[in-house]
Design a protein around this motif. Structure first.
Motif, PDB file in Angstrom:
ATOM      1  N   ALA A 197       1.611   6.418  -7.045  1.00 36.30           N
ATOM      2  CA  ALA A 197       0.444   7.221  -7.451  1.00 36.30           C
ATOM      3  C   ALA A 197       0.685   8.708  -7.177  1.00 36.30           C
ATOM      4  O   ALA A 197       0.385   9.558  -8.030  1.00 36.30           O
ATOM      5  N   GLU A 198       1.213   9.032  -6.005  1.00 40.24           N
ATOM      6  CA  GLU A 198       1.460  10.438  -5.668  1.00 40.24           C
ATOM      7  C   GLU A 198       2.511  11.051  -6.593  1.00 40.24           C
ATOM      8  O   GLU A 198       2.383  12.212  -6.993  1.00 40.24           O
ATOM      9  N   HIS A 199       3.506  10.290  -6.964  1.00 41.95           N
ATOM     10  CA  HIS A 199       4.544  10.783  -7.881  1.00 41.95           C
ATOM     11  C   HIS A 199       3.938  11.173  -9.228  1.00 41.95           C
ATOM     12  O   HIS A 199       4.291  12.192  -9.806  1.00 41.95           O
ATOM     13  N   HIS A 200       3.007  10.349  -9.711  1.00 40.34           N
ATOM     14  CA  HIS A 200       2.460  10.565 -11.052  1.00 40.34           C
ATOM     15  C   HIS A 200       1.251  11.493 -11.079  1.00 40.34           C
ATOM     16  O   HIS A 200       0.854  11.934 -12.154  1.00 40.34           O
ATOM     17  N   THR A 201       0.659  11.742  -9.932  1.00 43.36           N
ATOM     18  CA  THR A 201      -0.491  12.645  -9.905  1.00 43.36           C
ATOM     19  C   THR A 201      -0.157  13.999  -9.318  1.00 43.36           C
ATOM     20  O   THR A 201      -0.977  14.897  -9.315  1.00 43.36           O
ATOM     21  N   GLY A 202       1.059  14.135  -8.797  1.00 45.53           N
ATOM     22  CA  GLY A 202       1.509  15.418  -8.259  1.00 45.53           C
ATOM     23  C   GLY A 202       0.995  15.631  -6.895  1.00 45.53           C
ATOM     24  O   GLY A 202       0.865  16.591  -6.291  1.00 45.53           O
ATOM     25  N   ALA A 236       1.012   3.888  -3.069  1.00 47.25           N
ATOM     26  CA  ALA A 236       0.678   5.292  -2.784  1.00 47.25           C
ATOM     27  C   ALA A 236       1.802   6.209  -3.250  1.00 47.25           C
ATOM     28  O   ALA A 236       1.548   7.273  -3.830  1.00 47.25           O
ATOM     29  N   ARG A 237       3.030   5.801  -3.027  1.00 51.20           N
ATOM     30  CA  ARG A 237       4.174   6.617  -3.451  1.00 51.20           C
ATOM     31  C   ARG A 237       4.215   6.748  -4.970  1.00 51.20           C
ATOM     32  O   ARG A 237       4.452   7.834  -5.510  1.00 51.20           O
ATOM     33  N   THR A 283       0.826  -1.200   0.000  1.00 53.88           N
ATOM     34  CA  THR A 283       0.000   0.000   0.000  1.00 53.88           C
ATOM     35  C   THR A 283       0.865   1.256   0.000  1.00 53.88           C
ATOM     36  O   THR A 283       0.611   2.198  -0.757  1.00 53.88           O
ATOM     37  N   ASP A 284       1.905   1.272   0.829  1.00 54.10           N
ATOM     38  CA  ASP A 284       2.809   2.423   0.874  1.00 54.10           C
ATOM     39  C   ASP A 284       3.514   2.632  -0.462  1.00 54.10           C
ATOM     40  O   ASP A 284       3.638   3.770  -0.940  1.00 54.10           O
TER      41      ASP A 284
END
Length: 137
Positions: A132-137, A129-130, A125-126
């Motif tokens: 996804a956050e990298h690619h969605t800003g 999430a990392r 999950t971590d």
């Protein structure tokens, strides 16, 4: 194939199938869950705000809200400050339905992640999430 992109796609397809089947058995769709969860988190909102909160296209928001208001899970009423706009409110029945869907989703997560230990589930999950956050800003 064991490339990360391929494995993510395979896992995603299986996850999507589990979620679709689980929600369908509970009389819901993914859009229903996302809208009910947004109403629960943010409170009453306009249809446009719900679209922004959930990432659902405006026309799909309207269609899903028609279904949710038809079942009594949400209420649509004119905005007192702008009669051209509707405000959507979560009803008590909608809150109960969201609780049932949360339970369905918990079961789906358990089925999807069955081969992983609790520690591995948290790590996965971590990491996701990392990414996804990298690619969605």
């Amino acid at each position: 194939m064991r490339t990360p992109s391929w494995l993510i796609n395979v896992a995603s397809a299986h996850s999507h199938r589990l979620v679709s089947d689980g929600f369908a058995a509970a009389g819901a769709r993914g859009y229903h869950y996302r809208l009910l969860a947004a109403l629960d988190e943010y409170g009453p909102a306009s249809q446009a705000a719900l679209g922004r909160h959930t990432g659902i296209d405006r026309s799909d928001v309207v269609a899903a809200l028609n279904e949710l208001t038809g079942t009594g899970y949400a209420d649509r009423s004119p905005d007192p400050s702008d009669r051209r706009r509707n405000i959507i409110t979560l009803t008590p029945a909608g809150s109960r339905h969201l609780e049932r869907l949360d339970q369905v989703l918990t079961g789906i997560q358990d089925r999807l992640l069955a081969p992983l230990s609790a520690t591995e589930r948290a790590q996965l999950t971590d990491l996701l999430a990392r990414i996804a956050e990298h690619h969605t800003g």
